[in-house]
Design a protein around this motif. Structure first.
Motif, PDB file in Angstrom:
ATOM      1  N   ASN A   1      -9.451  -1.784 -11.520  1.00 52.93           N
ATOM      2  CA  ASN A   1      -9.983  -0.478 -11.956  1.00 52.93           C
ATOM      3  C   ASN A   1      -9.441  -0.049 -13.306  1.00 52.93           C
ATOM      4  O   ASN A   1      -9.658   1.085 -13.732  1.00 52.93           O
ATOM      5  CB  ASN A   1      -9.749   0.624 -10.919  1.00 52.93           C
ATOM      6  CG  ASN A   1     -10.821   0.618  -9.839  1.00 52.93           C
ATOM      7  OD1 ASN A   1     -11.796  -0.100  -9.938  1.00 52.93           O
ATOM      8  ND2 ASN A   1     -10.620   1.417  -8.810  1.00 52.93           N
TER       9      ASN A   1
ATOM     10  N   VAL B   1       0.831  -1.208   0.000  1.00 54.89           N
ATOM     11  CA  VAL B   1       0.000   0.000   0.000  1.00 54.89           C
ATOM     12  C   VAL B   1       0.862   1.252   0.000  1.00 54.89           C
ATOM     13  O   VAL B   1       2.066   1.200   0.309  1.00 54.89           O
ATOM     14  CB  VAL B   1      -0.955   0.039   1.217  1.00 54.89           C
ATOM     15  CG1 VAL B   1      -1.925  -1.122   1.188  1.00 54.89           C
ATOM     16  CG2 VAL B   1      -0.160   0.058   2.519  1.00 54.89           C
TER      17      VAL B   1
ATOM     18  N   SER C   1      -1.925  -1.696  -8.453  1.00 52.75           N
ATOM     19  CA  SER C   1      -2.915  -2.743  -8.651  1.00 52.75           C
ATOM     20  C   SER C   1      -3.595  -2.574 -10.004  1.00 52.75           C
ATOM     21  O   SER C   1      -3.960  -1.463 -10.393  1.00 52.75           O
ATOM     22  CB  SER C   1      -3.965  -2.679  -7.544  1.00 52.75           C
ATOM     23  OG  SER C   1      -5.164  -3.308  -7.943  1.00 52.75           O
TER      24      SER C   1
ATOM     25  N   ALA D   1     -10.796  -2.044  -0.495  1.00 56.24           N
ATOM     26  CA  ALA D   1     -12.145  -1.782  -1.002  1.00 56.24           C
ATOM     27  C   ALA D   1     -13.191  -2.406  -0.084  1.00 56.24           C
ATOM     28  O   ALA D   1     -14.247  -1.805   0.171  1.00 56.24           O
ATOM     29  CB  ALA D   1     -12.284  -2.325  -2.422  1.00 56.24           C
TER      30      ALA D   1
ATOM     31  N   GLY E   1      -4.847   1.099  -9.064  1.00 62.30           N
ATOM     32  CA  GLY E   1      -4.494   1.318  -7.671  1.00 62.30           C
ATOM     33  C   GLY E   1      -5.407   2.243  -6.904  1.00 62.30           C
ATOM     34  O   GLY E   1      -5.300   2.369  -5.672  1.00 62.30           O
TER      35      GLY E   1
ATOM     36  N   HIS F   1      -5.763  -4.191  -2.941  1.00 66.02           N
ATOM     37  CA  HIS F   1      -6.894  -3.422  -3.466  1.00 66.02           C
ATOM     38  C   HIS F   1      -8.215  -4.010  -2.983  1.00 66.02           C
ATOM     39  O   HIS F   1      -9.106  -3.281  -2.523  1.00 66.02           O
ATOM     40  CB  HIS F   1      -6.847  -3.422  -4.992  1.00 66.02           C
ATOM     41  CG  HIS F   1      -7.657  -2.334  -5.622  1.00 66.02           C
ATOM     42  ND1 HIS F   1      -7.166  -1.523  -6.615  1.00 66.02           N
ATOM     43  CD2 HIS F   1      -8.922  -1.905  -5.409  1.00 66.02           C
ATOM     44  CE1 HIS F   1      -8.085  -0.655  -6.980  1.00 66.02           C
ATOM     45  NE2 HIS F   1      -9.165  -0.879  -6.265  1.00 66.02           N
ATOM     46  N   GLN F   2      -8.352  -5.322  -3.085  1.00 63.79           N
ATOM     47  CA  GLN F   2      -9.590  -5.981  -2.669  1.00 63.79           C
ATOM     48  C   GLN F   2      -9.841  -5.787  -1.182  1.00 63.79           C
ATOM     49  O   GLN F   2     -10.976  -5.562  -0.756  1.00 63.79           O
ATOM     50  CB  GLN F   2      -9.523  -7.463  -3.031  1.00 63.79           C
ATOM     51  CG  GLN F   2      -9.558  -7.715  -4.536  1.00 63.79           C
ATOM     52  CD  GLN F   2      -9.171  -9.136  -4.912  1.00 63.79           C
ATOM     53  OE1 GLN F   2      -8.632  -9.875  -4.092  1.00 63.79           O
ATOM     54  NE2 GLN F   2      -9.448  -9.514  -6.153  1.00 63.79           N
TER      55      GLN F   2
ATOM     56  N   ALA G   1      -3.552   1.183  -3.639  1.00 68.60           N
ATOM     57  CA  ALA G   1      -3.189  -0.231  -3.609  1.00 68.60           C
ATOM     58  C   ALA G   1      -2.123  -0.536  -4.655  1.00 68.60           C
ATOM     59  O   ALA G   1      -2.259  -0.155  -5.812  1.00 68.60           O
ATOM     60  CB  ALA G   1      -4.420  -1.099  -3.856  1.00 68.60           C
TER      61      ALA G   1
ATOM     62  N   VAL H   1      -8.359   3.285  -4.917  1.00 70.50           N
ATOM     63  CA  VAL H   1      -9.404   2.643  -4.121  1.00 70.50           C
ATOM     64  C   VAL H   1     -10.531   3.621  -3.815  1.00 70.50           C
ATOM     65  O   VAL H   1     -11.700   3.265  -3.776  1.00 70.50           O
ATOM     66  CB  VAL H   1      -8.807   2.095  -2.805  1.00 70.50           C
ATOM     67  CG1 VAL H   1      -9.869   1.348  -2.005  1.00 70.50           C
ATOM     68  CG2 VAL H   1      -7.626   1.179  -3.086  1.00 70.50           C
TER      69      VAL H   1
END
Length: 311
Positions: A132, A96, A129, A164, A138, A160-161, A154, A140
């Motif tokens: 998106n 992160v 990430s 979120a 990345g 990311h998951q 992320a 979020v």
């Protein structure tokens, strides 16, 4: 959607006006979120806009039941490219990143802002990430262009998951500082009002009966007579939530060009800063919390208010 006014393939955009709106160029930009006034003018000057089957000028006064058709050029496919943009990185590890976004910076590329965004700078700095897509890797959550402060980003899909999911579960901590109009008498308060697209202006959001659940908690930090410094804590994260909610209780954010009055504090946008951000690390499980000091222009305005300016 927004492309240039030249040739190439075209797409047909049709809008039926149900109430009187005023100038045609304003109606177009109100109806389509990603169309700027300059873009609408290009289409109008190129003869790509008709009203009731006839070409119309920007100054045409739109009336109820008018049918507006735009033969707009098909949009170019945007892609985000790495750019060496200075970033204020507050925290970073393999999973992160937390960044302090300045006022005036757009978070990710979009029509009208193809580059120079936070995402462009992040892509140059690190890997992000893939969730998106190519324009918002990345990302979020977002804050508005003229809102400053903290964002969590992320670097992996797993992170990311997790982030979120935390936002959805309302377990993140997000606190903002804002200068608002008026003297708020209550020490604390909660605004629980559903938000959705403003039916009268598609560029704005509003409290609407069938909107999405939205809750903002506020606390008075300091009073200046005609203005108040408040701390706002988000329970939900809807578009323009603090700006709409504070305007709803008749205390709009100072400097806000969209939801505030014309007579407001001078500056380059709303006095709203994402000051605190807390979340659970997606890998270690550790609770992380970060803070970002107020920008210099924000602090300078507070000093002026303490000395009685603008009251």
């Amino acid at each position: 959607m927004a492309g240039n006014g030249g040739g190439g393939k075209r797409m047909k955009l049709t809008m039926m006006v149900t109430t009187e709106h005023g100038r045609l160029d304003r109606v177009i930009t109100d109806y389509f979120d990603d169309v700027t006034r300059s873009q609408a003018d290009k289409w109008l000057h190129a003869g790509l806009v008709t009203v009731n089957g006839r070409p119309a000028k920007a100054s045409y006064k739109v009336a109820a039941d008018d049918q507006i058709v735009i033969a707009a050029p098909e949009p170019t496919v945007l892609s985000a490219k790495p750019q060496n943009i200075p970033l204020d990185i507050v925290y970073e590890d393999d999973d992160v990143l937390v960044v302090n976004k300045p006022q005036g910076m757009v978070v990710h590329p979009a029509p009208g802002h193809p580059d120079g965004t936070l995402v462009n700078g992040l892509m140059y700095h690190t890997t992000l990430s893939p969730i998106n897509g190519v324009l918002r890797p990345g990302i979020v959550h977002r804050i508005d262009k003229d809102t400053s402060g903290l964002l969590m980003v992320a670097k992996t899909a797993t992170a990311h998951q997790s982030l979120a999911a935390q936002l959805k579960a309302k377990t993140t901590d997000r606190e903002y500082l804002a200068i608002v109009h008026g003297n708020i008498k209550e020490a604390t308060g909660t605004i629980d009002a559903p938000l959705g697209r403003d039916p009268k202006n598609r560029k704005k959001h509003a409290v609407v009966p069938n909107g999405r659940h939205a809750v903002t908690h506020f606390e008075v930090v300091e009073r200046f007579g005609s203005y108040t410094l408040v701390k706002c804590r988000l329970e939900t994260g809807r578009t323009h939530q603090i700006r709409v909610h504070m305007a709803y209780i008749k205390h709009p954010v100072a400097g806000d060009p969209l939801y505030g009055p014309k007579h407001t504090l001078p500056g380059n946008g709303q006095y709203l800063h994402a000051a605190t951000l807390g979340f659970t690390h997606p890998v270690t499980g550790q609770h992380l919390e970060f803070s970002a000091p107020l920008p210099d222009y924000f602090e300078a305005m507070l000093t002026r208010l303490r000395y009685g300016a603008f009251n």
